[in-house]
Design an enzyme around this catalytic site. Sequence first.
Site, PDB file in Angstrom:
ATOM      1  CE  LYS A 245     -23.001  94.828 -45.746  1.00 13.87           C
ATOM      2  NZ  LYS A 245     -22.636  94.523 -47.143  1.00 13.87           N
TER       3      LYS A 245
ATOM      4  CG  ASP B  12     -10.293  89.479 -51.341  1.00 17.21           C
ATOM      5  OD1 ASP B  12      -9.856  90.457 -50.701  1.00 17.21           O
ATOM      6  OD2 ASP B  12     -11.214  88.745 -50.921  1.00 17.21           O
ATOM      7  CB  ILE B  13      -7.447  93.673 -50.828  1.00 14.78           C
ATOM      8  CG1 ILE B  13      -6.422  94.810 -50.854  1.00 14.78           C
ATOM      9  CG2 ILE B  13      -7.585  93.011 -49.444  1.00 14.78           C
ATOM     10  CD1 ILE B  13      -6.858  96.050 -50.113  1.00 14.78           C
TER      11      ILE B  13
ATOM     12  N   GLY C 257     -13.117  86.118 -49.043  1.00 16.86           N
ATOM     13  CA  GLY C 257     -13.780  86.237 -47.756  1.00 16.86           C
ATOM     14  C   GLY C 257     -14.607  85.016 -47.426  1.00 16.86           C
ATOM     15  CD  GLN C 258     -18.114  83.562 -42.490  1.00 20.57           C
ATOM     16  OE1 GLN C 258     -18.466  84.719 -42.309  1.00 20.57           O
ATOM     17  NE2 GLN C 258     -18.325  82.615 -41.599  1.00 20.57           N
TER      18      GLN C 258
ATOM     19  CE1 TYR D 153     -21.097  94.319 -42.742  1.00 20.78           C
ATOM     20  CE2 TYR D 153     -22.673  93.418 -41.178  1.00 20.78           C
ATOM     21  CZ  TYR D 153     -22.011  93.347 -42.392  1.00 20.78           C
ATOM     22  OH  TYR D 153     -22.281  92.308 -43.260  1.00 20.78           O
TER      23      TYR D 153
END
Length: 316
Positions: free
Chosen positions: A147, A35-36, A12-13, A143
């Site tokens: 969180k 990761d996936i 990811g990022q 999201y």
Amino acid sequence: MKSRILIIGACGQIGTELTMALRARFGADKVVASDIREGDAQFMREGHFELLDATDFEAVEDIIFRYKVDTVYLMAAMLSAIAERFPSKAWDLNMNSLFHILNIAKDGKVKKVFWPSSIAVFGGTTPSQNTPQTTVMEPSTVYGISKQTGERWCEYYYKKFGVDVRSIRYPGLISYTTEPGGGTTDYAVDIYHRALKHGQYRCFLKEGTVLPMMYMEDAIKATIGIMDAKAEDIKIRSSYNLAGVSYAPEDVAESIKKHIPDFKISYDIDFRQSIADTWPESIDDSEARKDWGWSHSFDLESITKIMLDNLRDRYS
């Protein structure tokens, strides 16, 4: 074989650059990326990699056992804009992946856990200027809700079971290494790509939308810094506020014009504006600075120069 670090969501990022930083620091053999999906060829070639669904408890536990992992960075998540389209999938990924790691740590199978939170935990009732560490938190996105819930579970597992879990609330993150990942602050990355490729950018947030941002190198420094800190120095076990620099789209445009004078910005507002409207404009991160010595290094002008210099070859 000495214990290793596991990064879940390594492609990811944030995960990509975190993986590279940890490999550089500890050696490629000491870091297991997962990761996936696979990363690019260089990423895959330079160290251990495992395909992994973060919601598969047995698969996560198996990798931790096989590699003798003692530290986990759980970076897998569905970000704000995408999560609004797939709320059930977002909740499943964002929450169950955290439960798996907390429960594995509770059982003593890993010693230390990093889990990232976000400014998305705040909402429209939160003070928007210099948002305090402890304040009203009424998130309005899937999201943000995940969180905020995750923060409560992190603190619970620390107090109830002694799990050494550490967390920071990331602002919007800026990087030239990876493509935008589906977040509300992604305009602040995409604008540099469009400036070099087309000389113009149509922004999905309106003029005057000030949001907290941070260059990725600062975010990686903070992530590793909080994990390096002594356990007794980590006073907050939900998540620490983290700040870099706050600005609006037109501020980025003006900084780009210093390098590309003919650059133009226009505005075509979409659903992400309603998300951004509930987020803070600036963050008080004095607790992180006091407890474990956090400080940022990059302002908007330096971010713009770095982004344009590093992306220019791609679009020349």
